[in-house]
Design an enzyme around this catalytic site. Sequence first.
Site, mmCIF file in Angstrom:
data_model
loop_
_atom_site.group_PDB
_atom_site.id
_atom_site.type_symbol
_atom_site.label_atom_id
_atom_site.label_comp_id
_atom_site.label_asym_id
_atom_site.label_seq_id
_atom_site.Cartn_x
_atom_site.Cartn_y
_atom_site.Cartn_z
ATOM 1 N N LYS A 294 62.875 16.985 48.891
ATOM 2 C CA LYS A 294 61.540 17.342 49.315
ATOM 3 C C LYS A 294 60.986 16.277 49.756
ATOM 4 O O LYS A 294 60.932 14.846 49.417
ATOM 5 C CB LYS A 294 60.832 17.998 48.306
ATOM 6 C CG LYS A 294 61.517 19.360 47.925
ATOM 7 C CD LYS A 294 60.827 20.155 46.590
ATOM 8 C CE LYS A 294 61.274 21.166 46.251
ATOM 9 N NZ LYS A 294 60.980 21.625 44.826
ATOM 10 N N GLU B 246 61.157 29.235 41.931
ATOM 11 C CA GLU B 246 61.368 28.782 43.328
ATOM 12 C C GLU B 246 61.880 30.381 44.118
ATOM 13 O O GLU B 246 62.798 30.898 43.461
ATOM 14 C CB GLU B 246 62.463 27.864 43.356
ATOM 15 C CG GLU B 246 62.205 26.451 43.055
ATOM 16 C CD GLU B 246 63.199 25.449 43.475
ATOM 17 O OE1 GLU B 246 64.402 25.933 44.171
ATOM 18 O OE2 GLU B 246 63.103 24.279 43.071
ATOM 19 N N ASN C 134 62.425 25.813 37.534
ATOM 20 C CA ASN C 134 62.078 24.488 37.315
ATOM 21 C C ASN C 134 61.315 24.457 36.095
ATOM 22 O O ASN C 134 60.292 24.891 35.993
ATOM 23 C CB ASN C 134 61.598 23.490 38.242
ATOM 24 C CG ASN C 134 62.303 23.496 39.631
ATOM 25 O OD1 ASN C 134 63.495 23.483 39.537
ATOM 26 N ND2 ASN C 134 61.805 23.623 40.826
ATOM 27 N N ARG D 25 59.787 22.330 34.099
ATOM 28 C CA ARG D 25 59.188 21.006 33.921
ATOM 29 C C ARG D 25 58.083 20.799 34.847
ATOM 30 O O ARG D 25 57.679 21.639 35.620
ATOM 31 C CB ARG D 25 60.128 19.852 34.347
ATOM 32 C CG ARG D 25 60.417 19.742 35.866
ATOM 33 C CD ARG D 25 61.526 18.527 36.330
ATOM 34 N NE ARG D 25 61.507 18.790 37.846
ATOM 35 C CZ ARG D 25 62.401 19.442 38.377
ATOM 36 N NH1 ARG D 25 63.204 20.305 37.793
ATOM 37 N NH2 ARG D 25 62.277 19.364 39.848
HETATM 38 N N1 LIG Z 1 71.171 31.816 49.275
HETATM 39 C C1 LIG Z 1 70.727 30.664 50.109
HETATM 40 N N2 LIG Z 1 70.642 30.400 51.392
HETATM 41 C C2 LIG Z 1 69.789 29.251 52.004
HETATM 42 C C3 LIG Z 1 69.653 28.510 51.064
HETATM 43 C C4 LIG Z 1 68.772 27.173 51.640
HETATM 44 C C5 LIG Z 1 68.628 26.460 50.811
HETATM 45 C C6 LIG Z 1 68.001 25.226 51.257
HETATM 46 C C7 LIG Z 1 68.481 23.880 51.441
HETATM 47 C C8 LIG Z 1 68.085 22.760 51.979
HETATM 48 C C9 LIG Z 1 66.775 22.735 52.133
HETATM 49 C C10 LIG Z 1 65.955 23.881 52.038
HETATM 50 C C11 LIG Z 1 64.619 23.861 52.276
HETATM 51 C C12 LIG Z 1 64.014 25.111 52.405
HETATM 52 C C13 LIG Z 1 64.491 26.227 51.894
HETATM 53 C C14 LIG Z 1 65.699 26.281 51.359
HETATM 54 C C15 LIG Z 1 66.496 25.197 51.656
HETATM 55 C C16 LIG Z 1 68.715 26.536 49.441
HETATM 56 N N3 LIG Z 1 68.141 25.647 48.384
HETATM 57 C C17 LIG Z 1 67.627 24.480 48.591
HETATM 58 C C18 LIG Z 1 67.416 23.860 47.225
HETATM 59 C C19 LIG Z 1 67.694 24.745 46.326
HETATM 60 N N4 LIG Z 1 66.415 24.964 45.526
HETATM 61 C C20 LIG Z 1 68.389 25.795 46.969
HETATM 62 N N5 LIG Z 1 69.246 27.644 48.865
HETATM 63 C C21 LIG Z 1 69.870 28.623 49.662
HETATM 64 N N6 LIG Z 1 70.249 29.657 48.921
#
Ligand SMILES: Nc1ncc2cc(-c3cccc4ccccc34)c(N3CC[C@@H](N)C3)nc2n1
Length: 449
Positions: free
Chosen positions: A237, A275, A290, A292
């Site tokens: 982020k 999240e 999370n 924390r």
């Molecule tokens: N099934 C599915 N589809 C798309 C996704 C896309 C991401 C993702 C990956 C990378 C950056 C992102 C920014 C905003 C929203 C999501 C993401 C994601 N993440 C980002 C970090 C972690 N919290 C999980 N999970 C996802 N899961």
Amino acid sequence: MFDKILIANRGEIAVRVIRACREMNIKSVAVYSEADRDSLHVHLADEAVCIGPPPPGRSYLNISNIISAAQVTGADAIHPGYGFLSENARFAEMCAANEIVFIGPPPEAMRLMGNKVRARETMQQVGVSVVPGSRGLVQDTDQALRIAEDIGYPVLIKASSGGGGKGMRVAQCGEEVVRGILTARSEAAAAFGNGDIYLEKYVEEPRHIEIQILADNYGNIIHLGERDCSIQRRNQKIIEESPSTAVNEELRRRLGEAAIEAARAVNYRSAGTVEFLLDRHGNFYFIEMNTRIQVEHPVTEMVTGIDLVKSQIAIAAGRELNLRQEDVQFSGWAIECRINAEDPDRNFIPCPGKITGYLPPGGAGVRLDSAVFAGWEVPPHYDSMLGKLIVWGRDRDEAVARMQRALDELEIKGVKTIVPFHRRILRNAFFRRGETYTNFIQRRILSHD
Ligand SMILES: Nc1ncc2cc(-c3cccc4ccccc34)c(N3CC[C@@H](N)C3)nc2n1
């Protein structure tokens, strides 16, 4: 209330907790590695104990040295901050075994939410929506292929012990599922000591919306609205804001309700963040929790006026939440830019070194949470975040304009930072219209290089 709190962390979050302690008239103990001897958190704390040499494993991750420091100084509680031991259930158990209060959730809640598959199953049991995918663990490739055919491609292969996007890989077809599972399993086993993986449908262009919750020891749980963390670079982020341009009153209510159900399902206590992914049709799905305080907690503090660290300390001391859901009011808009010592022109490689000049921005609605001062040496041993610049405005346009002004005012000499990269994002028309999806940086910023 506690007499003395040890902060088992460093940098801006250690300073943040020490400030909360000072305002609550609680004595603070800093711990530091030899590399952090002359750092701001050591300077501000009432006492300081060296817990070892620079490598995290020898210092900030060294459970016995930290517990010993608490015993030697007579601290009655430990705040873990974020990162390091903040989500380590064994550390929380060792604190309890030594009659030191761990300022955070119960170890069982930490352990459960740290296992992404168990977290998913628990959410399904209580009716919190999760991304369509495997029921539990993926046992073998045949089962994975059947699930992938069933939910439709592309699918995401995720590590149960991963999180924060670590250990995720996309598969567009059957052959990529087979190959992806084998590599994901071995990478996860190597990285986390646990090769369990699960499958989810890949949500196209999601927004990363997270809900802040506070839960006390008496079953009271409230939510403090959402943070939109969709501006990420390689799963890191870099800009967060509250509220989200994609969330209206009704969706906020539904997200908050789901987040509270998720916390209740695991007997959560303290501050936590649930999240979700929000797709283009307004559907949201739980992805992880999370357990924390998070880096980006100040944007929630700026729009609600609630001090999350003080709330954590009060809850750990057995106080009841002094707020009901109807008391939580949202006002204005907050944006946070993470100030990392990285070089945006050299693929964001970390740039440790001596800060030869430092001029933080000021004025109404500007907050800079950092441990930086002129003359300080940014050590190479830890992560590259120097601090966070947070602004508040009456609406998003004012917050954007204020962030641009504050970024222009901020001077950090001696190391490269990503401030110029933030300036580019704040100037971008899509960002200014609030059209920020997951691949915003890839599609709107980096593709124009
Ligand atoms: N099934 C599915 N589809 C798309 C996704 C896309 C991401 C993702 C990956 C990378 C950056 C992102 C920014 C905003 C929203 C999501 C993401 C994601 N993440 C980002 C970090 C972690 N919290 C999980 N999970 C996802 N899961």
